[in-house]
Design an enzyme around this catalytic site. Sequence first.
Site, mmCIF file in Angstrom:
data_model
loop_
_atom_site.group_PDB
_atom_site.id
_atom_site.type_symbol
_atom_site.label_atom_id
_atom_site.label_comp_id
_atom_site.label_asym_id
_atom_site.label_seq_id
_atom_site.Cartn_x
_atom_site.Cartn_y
_atom_site.Cartn_z
ATOM 1 N N SER A 251 35.632 47.513 46.681
ATOM 2 C CA SER A 251 36.359 48.554 46.113
ATOM 3 C C SER A 251 36.358 49.529 45.528
ATOM 4 O O SER A 251 35.301 49.507 44.438
ATOM 5 C CB SER A 251 37.432 47.239 44.774
ATOM 6 N N HIS B 222 38.269 50.446 42.745
ATOM 7 C CA HIS B 222 39.594 50.174 41.833
ATOM 8 C C HIS B 222 40.444 50.763 41.797
ATOM 9 O O HIS B 222 41.254 51.385 41.134
ATOM 10 C CB HIS B 222 39.018 51.109 40.323
HETATM 11 C C1 LIG Z 1 47.186 49.434 37.786
HETATM 12 C C2 LIG Z 1 46.302 48.885 37.643
HETATM 13 C C3 LIG Z 1 45.989 48.148 37.205
HETATM 14 C C4 LIG Z 1 44.603 47.655 37.307
HETATM 15 N N1 LIG Z 1 44.000 46.045 36.659
HETATM 16 C C5 LIG Z 1 42.846 45.954 37.307
HETATM 17 C C6 LIG Z 1 42.631 45.108 36.621
HETATM 18 O O1 LIG Z 1 42.692 44.301 35.286
HETATM 19 N N2 LIG Z 1 41.038 44.122 37.219
HETATM 20 C C7 LIG Z 1 40.675 44.762 37.909
HETATM 21 O O2 LIG Z 1 39.837 44.271 38.312
HETATM 22 N N3 LIG Z 1 41.179 45.788 38.585
HETATM 23 C C8 LIG Z 1 42.206 46.224 38.571
HETATM 24 N N4 LIG Z 1 42.856 46.851 38.956
HETATM 25 C C9 LIG Z 1 42.217 47.396 40.411
HETATM 26 C C10 LIG Z 1 43.090 46.317 41.417
HETATM 27 O O3 LIG Z 1 42.839 44.854 41.205
HETATM 28 C C11 LIG Z 1 42.678 47.440 43.629
HETATM 29 O O4 LIG Z 1 41.451 47.111 42.849
HETATM 30 C C12 LIG Z 1 43.282 48.625 43.362
HETATM 31 O O5 LIG Z 1 44.458 48.194 43.366
HETATM 32 C C13 LIG Z 1 43.540 48.403 44.958
HETATM 33 O O6 LIG Z 1 43.791 49.322 45.089
HETATM 34 P P1 LIG Z 1 45.302 49.909 45.482
HETATM 35 O O7 LIG Z 1 46.010 49.810 44.671
HETATM 36 O O8 LIG Z 1 45.389 50.820 46.507
HETATM 37 O O9 LIG Z 1 45.595 48.307 46.890
HETATM 38 C C14 LIG Z 1 44.092 47.583 38.574
HETATM 39 C C15 LIG Z 1 44.641 48.747 39.624
HETATM 40 C C16 LIG Z 1 46.129 49.061 39.174
HETATM 41 C C17 LIG Z 1 46.262 50.421 40.119
#
Ligand SMILES: Cc1cc2nc3c(=O)[nH]c(=O)nc-3n(C[C@H](O)[C@H](O)[C@H](O)COP(=O)(O)O)c2cc1C
Lengths: 343, 397
Positions: free
Chosen positions: B290, B292
């Site tokens: 990931s 993120h």
């Molecule tokens: C608004 C938002 C909040 C997120 N909050 C967290 C979180 O609290 N913990 C975490 O491990 N990943 C967090 N992520 C990352 C997501 O788990 C994930 O890795 C990511 O959204 C995947 O990409 P995508 O949005 O293109 O599907 C967040 C992502 C977004 C967009």
Amino acid sequence: MTVDRRESLRTFGAFVAGAAAPGQPTSSGGPQTGLLAPVLELVNATEFESMARLVLPPARYQTISGGHRRSFDKMTFRQRLMVYAMDLDLTTELFGYEMFAPIIVGPVANQGDLHADGELGTARGAAAAKAIMVATSESSHPIDQIVSASGEPVWSQVYAASGRAGDDAARAVAAGCKALCVTIGVSPDGAPIATNWDAVQQLTLAVNVPVVVKGIMSVGDARTALERGADGLVVSNHGGVVGGHSALPVDVLPAVADAVNGQVPILVDGSFRRGTDVLKGLALGATAVMVARPPMWGLAAYGAEGVQTVVEILQTELARNMAMSGRPTISMIDRELVRFDKW
Amino acid sequence: MGKAEHAWRRGFSRRQAIAGLGSFLAASPLLHAQRDPWPLGSHRRFMGFDEIRDVFDFEPLFRANVPLSTYDYSAHGTESEFTLYRNRDAFDWVQLVGGGGVAPAAVDTSTELFGHAMPSPIMLAPTSRQRDLHPDGELGMYRAATTTATTMIVSNASSFPYTRIAEEADGPLWYQRYATRELDPNREALDAGQEAGAQTIVVTIDQQATLYERDLHVRHLGGRPREVTRRTRPNPPNPYRVGAGRLWYEWKLFDDLKPMCQVPMLAKGILTGEGAKKCLEHGVDGIIVSNHGGRSLDYGPSTLEVLEEVVDAVGDQIPVIIDSGFRRGTDVLKALALGADAVCLGRASRWGLGAFGEPGAQKVIEMINAELRQAMASVGAATLADINRTMVKTNFP
Ligand SMILES: Cc1cc2nc3c(=O)[nH]c(=O)nc-3n(C[C@H](O)[C@H](O)[C@H](O)COP(=O)(O)O)c2cc1C
């Protein structure tokens, strides 16, 4: 839906503040500083570019706008994960001076027509951000005033092709400049010209401060500069304004770094706009990166505070990305960090 | 009206900002006339629930529903957003080849992770603060996940406490943790999560020094103003104004957390084979590849282009899950063909929840699953075991 007066004023205020970014045409033609966003609200260097556009006459804005992203967009990072970064440290040594961060405010001529404070504003802003500044021989203020406006080292830049380069250099060194930057490949009015290496060599012999040669775009240039006594090199094509080079300085940097092999420090400039760009420059062999246009955007719109903020933003971005890529100190930044796209 | 709804309704939307401006202008003696703020040519009709055709259709609805600050926080990435876009570009660098010969109805997407049977390899990524998207927040998301038997990873930064979410339905839940430097808070949180039934613990490692610029932008537009941490509040102890809250991360963290986990422990944010090997050395039971969603190091690689490197590094020893940029069934299939065991949806699930609440989230999950079955049918894979590397051609830059 009802909105009370206070709320409507608040939202209107927010709307006006937001409206500054797209660059409203102004009827008076003069600087519309009332439209500028508060300096603390700008979040990256390029946002300063749109502020500069608001305050400068279009023709002057042209001279300090733009940049080329292509080369930076062909490089991605291969980070090292989970590296302890609590003692994040950007300090690095250059000519015996410990820089707070490897970002230097590069030379730009005639800053007086960007902002009333001109080079004095740049000197104060760069010093507030603990950055070295390079003042040009085409300054709107005398070099001794620029040096005394700054609390950090000031370098002086002269043109190898200029008849008064020797005098300018002597005056700068007498005023306290800590290094001399000799620009090759371009005349003081911006025209591309062949390098007179004898003139370069004369300058290296004439001053008792380190001399860096700016305008290196090939390994051949680099070798010649070293033979002629350069103490450092700046890989640069003068902001992309000179000649038909399609390569950006950051493209030729690795080869120059290999050829120089640590004999002298190498600096680089040309379209560095982000901490990630600076990190790439360092990874490919630069000791420090010069930024010229971005601090000028800050100067034009906000004076010294703008210069300071732009430089600090770049420092913070660099620091953050060093931590995130697992290279929390400058000496840990290596070429492994950068991967070039194959196509 | 509940507290949650109240907070949600009071949130300050772009529509309100524009209305505020409008009413100010209307009352102003300086102006003679008001103009329609948008040219007619840009008027668009919003889609209804039954008209939605793919997951991208949810995005504008989500955008229209939430305050701009919420939209910005959700949508954007770090710095130049290079990696945010590269995540999507990467799917164009992988082509599906081969097959046919399987009817979509005959496709079986079921699989198993850590001993738990799953009807599909599609899961929900942990994303924070879902009550900002809809008053039901994580409760609605979890109900949608349970209805579709989808595994949901609950964020450490959820709007409702993990234990409250766990009470809402009975589908499979995982628990994501941002570790603290002191071990006790980790222990307490992990104990509570495992007690409430978390099937795994996911430790996110990629946010040491992240900053979302858009959070600062929104203050111009009436979003919830945030403090400018730059310059005004240097976060000790470094002089470079970098938030130091997570700069202490080291691999040793996993050695410390392992004894607190009675369930499998995963590392989220792995992007290199080298990092994957470190995971094996430190007792990590599963990896989530990931970046993120483009919110960690900008100019880092897309996850799809490094997936094989990670998979090769761990072999069959531990499962490899992937997220960042997944929006379609074909996206999922490409990752499975490159060796992923499962795929997480981050923003896609947020769009669904933000657009229509629980039914929207459910529809997103169902659509991508239906697309996956369709895609598997067209490459000739009746089960996940049939999916293999020969079904894709890659041309990564
Ligand atoms: C608004 C938002 C909040 C997120 N909050 C967290 C979180 O609290 N913990 C975490 O491990 N990943 C967090 N992520 C990352 C997501 O788990 C994930 O890795 C990511 O959204 C995947 O990409 P995508 O949005 O293109 O599907 C967040 C992502 C977004 C967009």
